[in-house]
Design an enzyme around this catalytic site. Structure first.
Site, PDB file in Angstrom:
ATOM      1  N   TYR A  31       0.853  -1.193   0.000  1.00  0.00           N
ATOM      2  CA  TYR A  31       0.000   0.000   0.000  1.00  0.00           C
ATOM      3  C   TYR A  31       0.882   1.232   0.000  1.00  0.00           C
ATOM      4  O   TYR A  31       2.111   1.131   0.200  1.00  0.00           O
ATOM      5  CB  TYR A  31      -0.919   0.011   1.236  1.00  0.00           C
ATOM      6  CG  TYR A  31      -0.233   0.439   2.513  1.00  0.00           C
ATOM      7  CD1 TYR A  31       0.624  -0.434   3.186  1.00  0.00           C
ATOM      8  CD2 TYR A  31      -0.406   1.719   3.039  1.00  0.00           C
ATOM      9  CE1 TYR A  31       1.268  -0.032   4.348  1.00  0.00           C
ATOM     10  CE2 TYR A  31       0.231   2.125   4.204  1.00  0.00           C
ATOM     11  CZ  TYR A  31       1.076   1.242   4.853  1.00  0.00           C
ATOM     12  OH  TYR A  31       1.721   1.636   5.989  1.00  0.00           O
ATOM     13  N   LYS A 147       6.515  -1.758   1.860  1.00  0.00           N
ATOM     14  CA  LYS A 147       5.354  -1.175   2.545  1.00  0.00           C
ATOM     15  C   LYS A 147       4.176  -2.141   2.418  1.00  0.00           C
ATOM     16  O   LYS A 147       3.245  -1.917   1.636  1.00  0.00           O
ATOM     17  CB  LYS A 147       5.045   0.205   1.941  1.00  0.00           C
ATOM     18  CG  LYS A 147       4.258   1.118   2.869  1.00  0.00           C
ATOM     19  CD  LYS A 147       4.371   2.557   2.423  1.00  0.00           C
ATOM     20  CE  LYS A 147       3.459   3.515   3.142  1.00  0.00           C
ATOM     21  NZ  LYS A 147       3.593   3.575   4.591  1.00  0.00           N
ATOM     22  N   GLU A 179      12.497   3.532  13.557  1.00  0.00           N
ATOM     23  CA  GLU A 179      11.421   4.339  12.975  1.00  0.00           C
ATOM     24  C   GLU A 179      10.183   4.189  13.835  1.00  0.00           C
ATOM     25  O   GLU A 179      10.154   3.370  14.766  1.00  0.00           O
ATOM     26  CB  GLU A 179      11.142   3.945  11.523  1.00  0.00           C
ATOM     27  CG  GLU A 179      10.634   2.525  11.343  1.00  0.00           C
ATOM     28  CD  GLU A 179      10.300   2.192   9.882  1.00  0.00           C
ATOM     29  OE1 GLU A 179      10.152   3.099   9.048  1.00  0.00           O
ATOM     30  OE2 GLU A 179      10.182   0.990   9.586  1.00  0.00           O
ATOM     31  N   LEU A 203      11.430   1.647   6.481  1.00  0.00           N
ATOM     32  CA  LEU A 203      10.801   2.033   5.223  1.00  0.00           C
ATOM     33  C   LEU A 203      11.588   3.204   4.635  1.00  0.00           C
ATOM     34  O   LEU A 203      11.950   4.122   5.382  1.00  0.00           O
ATOM     35  CB  LEU A 203       9.358   2.482   5.510  1.00  0.00           C
ATOM     36  CG  LEU A 203       8.548   2.780   4.251  1.00  0.00           C
ATOM     37  CD1 LEU A 203       8.050   1.487   3.629  1.00  0.00           C
ATOM     38  CD2 LEU A 203       7.377   3.692   4.562  1.00  0.00           C
TER      39      LEU A 203
HETATM   40  N1  PDD Z   1       3.204   5.640   6.934  1.00  0.00           N
HETATM   41  N2  PDD Z   1       7.878   4.361   8.413  1.00  0.00           N
HETATM   42  C1  PDD Z   1       6.715   3.674   8.464  1.00  0.00           C
HETATM   43  C2  PDD Z   1       6.684   2.366   9.157  1.00  0.00           C
HETATM   44  C3  PDD Z   1       5.557   4.205   7.856  1.00  0.00           C
HETATM   45  O1  PDD Z   1       4.418   3.515   7.889  1.00  0.00           O
HETATM   46  C4  PDD Z   1       5.624   5.480   7.226  1.00  0.00           C
HETATM   47  C5  PDD Z   1       4.442   6.093   6.544  1.00  0.00           C
HETATM   48  C6  PDD Z   1       6.851   6.152   7.220  1.00  0.00           C
HETATM   49  C7  PDD Z   1       7.029   7.495   6.559  1.00  0.00           C
HETATM   50  O2  PDD Z   1       7.063   7.362   5.166  1.00  0.00           O
HETATM   51  P1  PDD Z   1       6.593   8.541   4.200  1.00  0.00           P
HETATM   52  O3  PDD Z   1       7.380   9.739   4.551  1.00  0.00           O
HETATM   53  O4  PDD Z   1       6.916   8.033   2.840  1.00  0.00           O
HETATM   54  O5  PDD Z   1       5.120   8.741   4.446  1.00  0.00           O
HETATM   55  C8  PDD Z   1       7.962   5.554   7.807  1.00  0.00           C
HETATM   56  C9  PDD Z   1       1.993   5.988   6.225  1.00  0.00           C
HETATM   57  C10 PDD Z   1       1.742   7.436   6.146  1.00  0.00           C
HETATM   58  C11 PDD Z   1       0.832   5.197   6.824  1.00  0.00           C
HETATM   59  O6  PDD Z   1       1.015   4.019   7.077  1.00  0.00           O
HETATM   60  O7  PDD Z   1      -0.254   5.749   6.998  1.00  0.00           O
END
Ligand code: PDD
Length: 283
Positions: A31, A147, A179, A203
């Site tokens: 996703y 992801k 993270e 991620l």
């Molecule tokens: N989450 N690390 C994890 C585990 C994440 O799920 C996310 C983002 C990030 C940040 O990635 P980015 O900057 O590309 O959004 C880091 C999304 C927003 C979610 O699961 O809703």
């Protein structure tokens, strides 16, 4: 609300997903969440490239999702989302009788997309005040660079944060802060910005990448090395980053203040710099 489902735009309530969908049975899919500002999708190509990377790592039958750029735009338009919004896409290995190995021949992947308005007020408040966080042991698998929708470890961690009145849970593996449950993490130690390096344990966050670019522009020294648990008392700043968090300062960790217990100078500077980049993009 109209959502996208396998090539069609349908009222959300009319979408029916089979219980044989491998997304339902095995969380066998990927996703992504993309942010829209004024109807424009921020870093869309990066998000679609990450989706394609994840799909190829999972060896899904379809791995090119460049066409979703148009779908994302259309989801915003048909739902009249001209202001702050997010677009969510999920791709699964499709439907087949339950069995762990990939179904043969491979069924078509399931593709779902939905756009929703985002409450920016809450985010602004969190950015101004800062949030609190807890640390949790990282019991996720070793391919956190993909992801996938298999988010139960993240769900449990985030729930633990919520039950402790905290805004985020930060995963610790082998003593390293890696993270958050749904965000990237950065810290300031000895005047340097610390960010865990890209690896299979985090991620590749798109906000992380944007902020590292800003650090270069602003000449903020960066060390791509995680913060270790024993360094926590020495941190002067901590922040979470993500599509829905942008840059949000963390003012307390596990009930103890980080630095002065207020949003720090570098966090505020990066938060503002990212907002400026977004404002320019927003047009
Ligand atoms: N989450 N690390 C994890 C585990 C994440 O799920 C996310 C983002 C990030 C940040 O990635 P980015 O900057 O590309 O959004 C880091 C999304 C927003 C979610 O699961 O809703």
């Amino acid at each position: 609300m109209l959502a996208y489902y396998n090539g069609e735009y349908l009222p959300l309530a009319d979408i029916r997903i089979s219980p044989d969908d491998r997304g339902f049975l095995f969380a066998d899919g990927v996703y992504d969440v993309i942010r829209a500002y004024n109807g424009r999708l921020f870093r869309l190509d990066d998000h679609l490239a990450r989706l394609s990377h994840g799909a190829s790592q999972l060896r899904l039958a379809q791995t090119d999702f460049s066409f979703l750029a148009k779908v994302a735009q259309r989801l915003l338009t048909v739902n009249g989302l001209t202001d702050a919004a997010t677009v969510y896409f999920q791709i699964t290995r499709g439907c087949a009788q339950r069995g762990h190995a990939f179904p043969q021949p491979p069924p078509p992947v399931t593709i779902y997309g939905a756009a929703r308005p985002l409450d920016e007020g809450r985010l602004r408040e969190q950015q101004q005040r800062g949030i609190t966080a807890i640390t949790v042991s990282d019991n996720r698998w070793a391919r956190c660079d993909i992801k996938t929708t298999a988010l139960i470890a993240n769900v449990m961690a985030n729930q633990e944060a919520a039950e402790n009145g905290a805004g985020e849970a930060i995963f610790i593996r082998d003593g390293a802060l890696l993270e958050g449950s749904h965000s990237s993490v950065m810290a300031v130690l000895d005047g340097e910005l610390r960010a865990a390096p890209l690896s299979n344990y985090i991620l590749p966050g798109i906000t992380r990448k944007a902020v590292l670019e800003l650090c270069r522009e602003l000449a903020i020294p960066v060390r791509e090395m995680p913060v270790f648990q024993n360094e926590i008392p020495k941190l002067t700043e901590l922040m979470v980053l993500g599509t829905t968090s942008e840059v949000t300062p963390v003012i307390a960790l596990d009930g103890k203040p980080v630095g002065a217990g207020l949003p720090g100078a570098i966090s505020r500077r990066l938060s503002r710099a990212l907002r400026d980049t977004i404002e320019r993009f927003r047009g």
